[in-house]
Design a protein around this motif. Sequence first.
Motif, PDB file in Angstrom:
ATOM      1  N   THR A  78       0.793  -1.282   0.037  1.00  0.00           N
ATOM      2  CA  THR A  78      -0.035   0.020  -0.244  1.00  0.00           C
ATOM      3  C   THR A  78       1.035   1.264  -0.156  1.00  0.00           C
ATOM      4  N   SER A  79       2.164   1.179   0.264  1.00  0.00           N
ATOM      5  CA  SER A  79       2.776   2.269   0.373  1.00  0.00           C
ATOM      6  C   SER A  79       3.385   3.010  -1.288  1.00  0.00           C
ATOM      7  N   TYR A  80       3.128   2.021  -1.977  1.00  0.00           N
ATOM      8  CA  TYR A  80       3.529   2.473  -3.363  1.00  0.00           C
ATOM      9  C   TYR A  80       2.416   2.327  -4.427  1.00  0.00           C
ATOM     10  N   ARG A  81       1.376   2.346  -3.949  1.00  0.00           N
ATOM     11  CA  ARG A  81       0.262   2.264  -4.699  1.00  0.00           C
ATOM     12  C   ARG A  81      -1.110   2.557  -3.736  1.00  0.00           C
ATOM     13  N   PRO A  82      -2.067   3.372  -4.362  1.00  0.00           N
ATOM     14  CA  PRO A  82      -3.191   3.962  -3.621  1.00  0.00           C
ATOM     15  C   PRO A  82      -4.152   2.689  -3.690  1.00  0.00           C
ATOM     16  N   ARG A  83      -4.922   2.668  -2.375  1.00  0.00           N
ATOM     17  CA  ARG A  83      -5.785   1.535  -2.027  1.00  0.00           C
ATOM     18  C   ARG A  83      -7.094   1.425  -3.140  1.00  0.00           C
ATOM     19  N   GLU A  84      -7.090   3.010  -3.536  1.00  0.00           N
ATOM     20  CA  GLU A  84      -8.254   3.108  -4.560  1.00  0.00           C
ATOM     21  C   GLU A  84      -7.943   2.152  -5.759  1.00  0.00           C
ATOM     22  N   GLU A  85      -6.788   2.322  -6.252  1.00  0.00           N
ATOM     23  CA  GLU A  85      -6.402   1.651  -7.415  1.00  0.00           C
ATOM     24  C   GLU A  85      -6.675  -0.090  -7.313  1.00  0.00           C
ATOM     25  N   ILE A  86      -6.363  -0.690  -5.982  1.00  0.00           N
ATOM     26  CA  ILE A  86      -6.457  -1.916  -5.721  1.00  0.00           C
ATOM     27  C   ILE A  86      -8.148  -2.198  -5.916  1.00  0.00           C
ATOM     28  N   LYS A  87      -8.962  -1.247  -5.035  1.00  0.00           N
ATOM     29  CA  LYS A  87     -10.252  -1.490  -4.890  1.00  0.00           C
ATOM     30  C   LYS A  87     -10.886  -1.372  -6.423  1.00  0.00           C
ATOM     31  N   GLU A  88     -10.434  -0.366  -7.428  1.00  0.00           N
ATOM     32  CA  GLU A  88     -10.873  -0.213  -8.698  1.00  0.00           C
ATOM     33  C   GLU A  88     -10.885  -1.726  -9.544  1.00  0.00           C
ATOM     34  N   ILE A  89      -9.675  -2.196  -9.439  1.00  0.00           N
ATOM     35  CA  ILE A  89      -9.457  -3.645 -10.007  1.00  0.00           C
ATOM     36  C   ILE A  89     -10.320  -4.509  -9.660  1.00  0.00           C
ATOM     37  N   ARG A  90     -10.379  -4.726  -8.288  1.00  0.00           N
ATOM     38  CA  ARG A  90     -11.346  -5.747  -8.038  1.00  0.00           C
ATOM     39  C   ARG A  90     -12.788  -5.650  -8.318  1.00  0.00           C
ATOM     40  N   GLU A  91     -13.078  -4.113  -8.416  1.00  0.00           N
ATOM     41  CA  GLU A  91     -14.582  -4.061  -8.736  1.00  0.00           C
ATOM     42  C   GLU A  91     -14.909  -4.018 -10.147  1.00  0.00           C
ATOM     43  N   THR A  92     -13.830  -3.945 -11.163  1.00  0.00           N
ATOM     44  CA  THR A  92     -14.118  -3.677 -12.452  1.00  0.00           C
ATOM     45  C   THR A  92     -13.644  -4.975 -13.245  1.00  0.00           C
ATOM     46  N   ARG A  93     -12.536  -5.454 -12.952  1.00  0.00           N
ATOM     47  CA  ARG A  93     -11.646  -6.344 -13.622  1.00  0.00           C
ATOM     48  C   ARG A  93     -11.265  -7.620 -12.884  1.00  0.00           C
ATOM     49  N   ASP A  94     -11.683  -7.821 -11.795  1.00  0.00           N
ATOM     50  CA  ASP A  94     -11.555  -9.298 -11.370  1.00  0.00           C
ATOM     51  C   ASP A  94     -11.561 -10.306 -12.027  1.00  0.00           C
ATOM     52  N   PRO A  95     -10.755 -11.213 -12.359  1.00  0.00           N
ATOM     53  CA  PRO A  95     -11.020 -12.295 -13.248  1.00  0.00           C
ATOM     54  C   PRO A  95     -11.820 -13.248 -12.830  1.00  0.00           C
ATOM     55  N   ILE A  96     -12.368 -13.484 -11.624  1.00  0.00           N
ATOM     56  CA  ILE A  96     -13.329 -14.388 -10.981  1.00  0.00           C
ATOM     57  C   ILE A  96     -14.739 -13.787 -11.338  1.00  0.00           C
TER      58      ILE A  96
END
Length: 388
Positions: free
Chosen positions: A297-315
């Motif tokens: 989390t120190s080198y990437r914003p939490r929002e980035e992870i959240k967005e990927i999980r919500e829009t591109r999660d492979p499952i």
Amino acid sequence: MFSLTLRRISAKTFIGSSVSAVNGCKYSSVPEATLDIQPCLLHKLEHGPPTQATVTREEAVKFYKDMVTIRRMETMAGSLYKSKNIRGFCHLYSGQEACCVGMEAAITPEDAVITAYRAHGWTYIRGISVLGVLAELTGRASGCAKGKGGSMHMYTKNFYGGNGIVGAQVPLGAGIAFALKYDNKPNICITLYGDGAANQGQLFEAFNMAKLWNLPCVFVCENNGYGMGTSVERASASTDYYTRGDYVPGMRVDGMDVLAVREATKFARDYALHNGPILIEAATYRYHGHSMSDPGTSYRPREEIKEIRETRDPITVFKRKITDNNLVTPEELKKIDQEIKKEIDKAAEQAKNDPEIPLEELYNNVYINPEPDFVVRGCDPSIRVVSR
């Protein structure tokens, strides 16, 4: 158009054709469906994989089950590490499940695979049980390498393991491909590495030799956006990794779409068998840090992870596609989820309680076929141990 800066990618870029909502409707499953997939970007190729993929009901269920199993297995591995049942190194594959599941669906058991240390998903998909993976992580005798290797050393037939030295598996993969060609076998070697390893000099040496001898090698860059804590933009002058084989042709595929990965790998396998090496860049994402010691989390914003999980999660994306196309019902998938949870919980409990190997086992398996009563010299020159 693909972008390596994954946080800037919109969901619409990768999901493909949309299907009308079916909430409240009664499902009647169909035997197969044809779905749109994102075109690959190409380097030194006149044409690439198809932009549509047909998936049967049985395939849809298998792909979903495999991806969910890997996700839950990795979540459990993280929990076991935090409870100190797993020690040492532990690199999780969560978010990248479509890569190994899609590629395995396009190759045969006789094809070879070698990868880096983020290897749990690949170990499972190549035939090792959940228990074999988790028990190896906890150092138990029921692990796939009897608990000797841990996270970085998992092997099975035609799977040459995770390798701990960054990029070192790439020339090994070229060597495996050389052996396949030397023995006139109709098989390939998939050789995987990450974007963090993509600037290693040994990769370019391996690319050169593979092209010089036209080895049946598919080099795969699993580009998850970050090499340890450094983004691809800060690490590479050229972030078009699929073009960096020079004379080796390449393509960039959506690594979050299991069907896109499958079709790209089918294309690459056929190409490699007839023409020599080819490079795939799978644009994917890891949800956790580089390893368990990195919160990520120190080198990437939490929002980035959240967005990927919500829009591109492979499952999640695949689940929506196969239910919207009436291949399976939400109730069927819910039942699969419950069964997988029970399997993972049972394997984890056994991985915590199975015995460790006895000390005398530490010197065994030095060679695959040792001489009778082969003697191993320990660190202490006075100690001689018989290896079997």
